[in-house]
Design an enzyme around this catalytic site. Structure first.
Site, mmCIF file in Angstrom:
data_model
loop_
_atom_site.group_PDB
_atom_site.id
_atom_site.type_symbol
_atom_site.label_atom_id
_atom_site.label_comp_id
_atom_site.label_asym_id
_atom_site.label_seq_id
_atom_site.Cartn_x
_atom_site.Cartn_y
_atom_site.Cartn_z
ATOM 1 N N ASP A 48 0.845 -1.191 0.000
ATOM 2 C CA ASP A 48 0.000 0.000 0.000
ATOM 3 C C ASP A 48 0.879 1.239 0.000
ATOM 4 O O ASP A 48 1.996 1.223 0.517
ATOM 5 C CB ASP A 48 -0.902 0.016 1.239
ATOM 6 C CG ASP A 48 -1.894 -1.131 1.234
ATOM 7 O OD1 ASP A 48 -2.389 -1.493 0.153
ATOM 8 O OD2 ASP A 48 -2.162 -1.666 2.332
ATOM 9 N N GLY A 49 0.375 2.320 -0.583
ATOM 10 C CA GLY A 49 1.104 3.579 -0.573
ATOM 11 C C GLY A 49 1.931 3.824 -1.816
ATOM 12 O O GLY A 49 2.649 4.811 -1.891
ATOM 13 N N CYS A 50 1.848 2.924 -2.778
ATOM 14 C CA CYS A 50 2.580 3.095 -4.038
ATOM 15 C C CYS A 50 1.595 3.528 -5.124
ATOM 16 O O CYS A 50 0.482 3.018 -5.193
ATOM 17 C CB CYS A 50 3.252 1.786 -4.462
ATOM 18 S SG CYS A 50 4.517 1.225 -3.319
ATOM 19 N N ALA A 51 2.018 4.442 -5.972
ATOM 20 C CA ALA A 51 1.173 4.887 -7.074
ATOM 21 C C ALA A 51 0.980 3.743 -8.075
ATOM 22 O O ALA A 51 -0.088 3.576 -8.641
ATOM 23 C CB ALA A 51 1.781 6.098 -7.760
ATOM 24 N N SER A 52 2.010 2.955 -8.267
ATOM 25 C CA SER A 52 1.945 1.783 -9.137
ATOM 26 C C SER A 52 1.577 0.574 -8.286
ATOM 27 O O SER A 52 1.637 0.622 -7.060
ATOM 28 C CB SER A 52 3.308 1.527 -9.784
ATOM 29 O OG SER A 52 3.751 2.665 -10.455
#
Length: 140
Positions: A48-52
């Protein structure tokens, strides 16, 4: 403290003067990663927390502080896949205790990544590092 594989990346970066060359090298590192099988691309391994989309699959051998840390990873974005490869080089083969001692910000700073990644990518790297540290902490 970093693994020998990471030290080799850092040495290569010293020879690459231009950030575009470094960027290409990170992408090449990602292209060398083995693909993560579809059955491991599940919510439990998703970061979680990744744009990709990013998945990290731990592979810790042993138990306790001296267990050997490793993981496999995947992303749907080329540069992020390369960042997964850089993190794999940074942490793989270390003991769980050593993983927790790594100052990821300082080590990645040696590559200049902190200066050249977008804020979203930087947040994604921090999220991956947090996941790695959480896996190591849980192994203790």
């Amino acid at each position: 403290m970093a693994s020998q594989a990471f030290e080799e990346i850092a040495e290569t970066f010293e020879f690459l003067d231009d950030w575009e060359d470094r960027y290409r090298h990170v992408i090449e590192l990602g292209q060398e990663l083995d693909a993560l099988e579809e059955e491991f691309r599940v919510p439990a391994t998703k970061v979680d927390g990744c744009a990709s989309q990013v998945w990290l699959m731990p592979a810790v051998k042993g138990q306790g502080a001296d267990a050997i840390f490793d993981f496999r990873g995947e992303s749907d974005a080329m540069i992020v896949r390369g960042l997964v490869a850089v993190l794999q080089a940074l942490y793989s083969g270390l003991t769980v205790r050593e993983v927790l001692e790594v100052d990821a910000g300082a080590e990645l700073g040696r590559l200049g990544l902190d200066e050249h990644l977008s804020s979203q990518r930087s947040n994604g790297v921090r999220s991956m590092v947090e996941r790695i540290r959480r896996i190591a902490q849980e192994t203790l």
